[in-house]
Design a protein around this motif. Structure first.
Motif: not given
Length: 125
Positions: A10-35
């Motif tokens: 999670f980002s320091p402010d908790g609003r962004t989530l980064a996920v390592a999966a496969g050869t990529q990382a995915f970045v999500f907006d936490v409040p909107d629950r969107r990629l």
């Protein structure tokens, strides 16, 4: 996500989530629950992901031997560090893949028994 999740952060402010999966990382907006987007550029599995304390950078570490630094807003690469060569590279620069076994004589370079045979390992192709 089609690959197994290796790590998340999670980002320091908790609003962004980064996920390592496969050869990529995915970045999500936490409040909107969107990629928000994908981070791509590693040649092998991304094993770790982390945010810088200020939240402006995301770091990814891969089994390809690189740590890459990404702008957290635009998701563009800012720099890469190749631990096999011990070099920090700018965006879009490829690591040297022209290596040979280290010789027993003088002029040995590199790590893990490898020696670069190209003059500028971190120069663009």
């Amino acid at each position: 996500l089609r690959a197994a999740v290796q790590e998340l952060a999670f980002s320091p402010d908790g609003r962004t989530l980064a996920v390592a999966a496969g050869t990529q990382a995915f970045v999500f907006d936490v409040p909107d629950r969107r990629l928000r987007g994908k981070i791509e550029g590693h040649a092998n599995q991304v094993a770790s992901v982390a945010f810088a304390p200020g939240g402006q950078l995301i770091a990814t570490a891969s089994q390809d031997g690189t740590v890459r630094f990404w702008d957290a807003e635009s998701l563009t690469e800012r720099a890469a560090y190749d631990w096999q060569l011990g070099k920090l590279r700018g965006p879009g620069r490829k690591p040297c893949r022209q290596v040979r076994k280290r010789s027993a004589g003088p002029g040995r370079l590199g790590a893990r028994g490898r020696r670069c045979i190209r003059r500028h390992c971190a120069s663009p192709p």
